[in-house]
Every structure is written in structure tokens, then in C-alpha cells.
Scaffold this motif. Sequence first.
Motif, short mmCIF file in Angstrom:
data_model
loop_
_atom_site.label_atom_id
_atom_site.label_comp_id
_atom_site.label_asym_id
_atom_site.label_seq_id
_atom_site.Cartn_x
_atom_site.Cartn_y
_atom_site.Cartn_z
N ARG A 1 -3.29 6.70 10.40
CA ARG A 1 -2.45 7.68 9.56
C ARG A 1 -0.94 7.54 10.02
NH1 ARG A 1 -6.26 11.52 10.24
NH2 ARG A 1 -5.36 12.81 11.80
N ALA B 1 0.31 3.98 8.75
CA ALA B 1 0.65 4.11 7.58
C ALA B 1 1.86 5.09 7.05
CB ALA B 1 -0.43 4.82 6.62
N TYR C 1 -4.81 2.04 -5.56
CA TYR C 1 -4.35 0.71 -4.92
C TYR C 1 -4.61 -0.27 -5.94
CZ TYR C 1 -4.31 3.14 -0.81
OH TYR C 1 -4.01 4.05 0.34
N ARG D 1 -4.87 3.90 5.31
CA ARG D 1 -5.37 5.23 5.17
C ARG D 1 -6.76 5.65 5.09
NH1 ARG D 1 -0.86 8.29 5.53
NH2 ARG D 1 1.09 7.69 4.72
N SER D 2 -7.44 4.57 4.47
CA SER D 2 -9.01 4.45 4.47
C SER D 2 -9.54 4.62 5.58
CB SER D 2 -9.30 3.52 3.49
OG SER D 2 -9.41 2.13 4.39
N ALA E 1 5.24 3.96 5.25
CA ALA E 1 5.90 4.73 4.11
C ALA E 1 7.22 4.81 4.27
CB ALA E 1 5.06 6.29 3.92
N ALA F 1 0.74 -1.34 0.03
CA ALA F 1 -0.15 -0.01 -0.02
C ALA F 1 0.97 1.32 -0.05
CB ALA F 1 -1.02 0.12 1.20
N ALA F 2 1.93 1.30 0.92
CA ALA F 2 2.76 2.24 0.92
C ALA F 2 3.52 2.71 -0.55
CB ALA F 2 3.93 2.30 2.20
N GLU G 1 0.98 4.18 -2.74
CA GLU G 1 0.76 5.62 -2.51
C GLU G 1 1.79 6.61 -2.86
OE1 GLU G 1 -1.60 4.24 1.39
OE2 GLU G 1 0.24 5.07 1.67
#
Length: 263
Positions: free
Chosen positions: A242, A245, A83, A234-235, A249, A23-24, A27
Motif C-alpha cells: 500500500r 502504491a 485495470y 494494491r492486490s 499514486a 496502475a495508479a 486507480e
Amino acid sequence: MRIAVCQNKGGSGKTAMVVNLAAALAEAGERVDVADVDPQGNASRRLGARPDADQATISEAIKCDALGAARDAYVECGWGGVYSERIRVLPARFELENRISEAGTVGAVKRLKRAMAGCDDGRTTLLDCPPSLGHLTQLAMVAADAVLIVVEPEFDGIEGAVRVLAFVRDHAEDLNNPRLHVAGVVPSRVRAGLGVHDFQLEGLATCFPRLVWAPHIRERAVIKAAADSVAPLRSLRTLPAREMADDFAQLAARITRLKETVA
């Protein structure tokens, strides 16, 4: 670049690491593949890519034993948005267990590498391995450029991580992948204020010189909530989500830098 995410102990947070790193990376604008090499198929489910009964999976691609055999088995991440645009999944079902019986077949350990040949050029591929050093994990190691070890800072977790490190060091040549190396060790499921975790974290640099990555991934309920919801962190739109996430990241940025040094 392909990274096999490994641990020789269950419950370390390995699949959570794979899913949240994917996911990171997405993003950050990266194109990512997740190859689910664990018959439990948890990475596939958490990414919304659980295969239908008639859909080809990583198991069929390995069994085929042909160059590029995995090409038609990839599916989009089911999270939507960037995504789904940037993450593909090579999903697994429990039938992947059947590939273990092929371990004694000459050349079988190279079958995943052959299946993925030409399928992920230019992408970052994360291979979610089962908590063992058996045939399925060896398939992933043969296909990988590097290994990332996830370690819970407890005695059993550190022992499992040491076994992975030693296995890569001692058997990369045997796997016909002499350049395979452990790129990093990431502490996971870290509980603040727990004495045994604080103690073990202090000793990690001694066990794994120059290999321990930061930040450490804390044990937070939001990681389980995101996994159960089949959604990216993040959703969830909460401060803890956050924060977690953002931690992933930072680790993803480390992977991007690693990829640039290998290129």
C-alpha cells in the motif's frame, strides 16, 4: 498525452515505473495505454498481456507503416477489474528487435507515430523504452510529447540519465519533434541508509535543475513480488504494498497535472 519512459542504463526500474504508474492512473479513473517498445516484453508480461504467437504486436504495427496500424494490436490488461477496463497494452515480443535493422530506411523513425495515430486520443500513453538511445527508443521519442527519465541514484545510473537529457536537448529537432522535452526525472530503486544513494540523491538537483520529481521510489521486495505475480501492488494487501502504491499514486497525479498543462 504520450510519455516515453527512458534510461540509457539497464536495471533502473524503468519497466516497474511504467507498470505501476499505469496502475495508479487507472486507480485514479484515467484511461491508460502502455506501449511496450522493449523487445524483452517485460511490461507486456507484467500487465498480463503477453501476446499469443498469432497475435499482432507493436512490431507488426511499426512494420506496416500506415496511419492507425496499431489499432487492432491493443489488448486489455490481464489484471481484471478496473485495470482491465482502463488499461490497454500495445504488446511486444522479441521479434521487435527486427525493426532495428530498418533504422537506415528513410522515414522509418516516424513509423510508430504513424501506427499510433488516432488510436489513443484522450488517453495517457506510457511508452516503455529499451535501455538505449537507439532506433527503438527514437521511435518512441518521435511519437511522444514528453520524456520521463528513471534514475537509480548511482554513478552509472546518473550518467545514463544525463545522456538521455542531452539526447533530447540535442536531437529533438533531428527527430522532427522539436517540442519534445524531458518533463521529469524520478529516482528509483532507492535504498535507505545506503551512503552512496544518499550522496547521489543530494546532487540530483544540480544535475537536473527543476526536473527531479518526488516521491523517490524505494527498493522494496513488494515491487518484485507484484511483477512476478502479474498483479497490481494494491492486490497484495500488505502495508509495504500500500505504501508503494501510494507513492506511485503521487507520481501519477503529477502526470495528470502535466497532461492538463499540455491540453
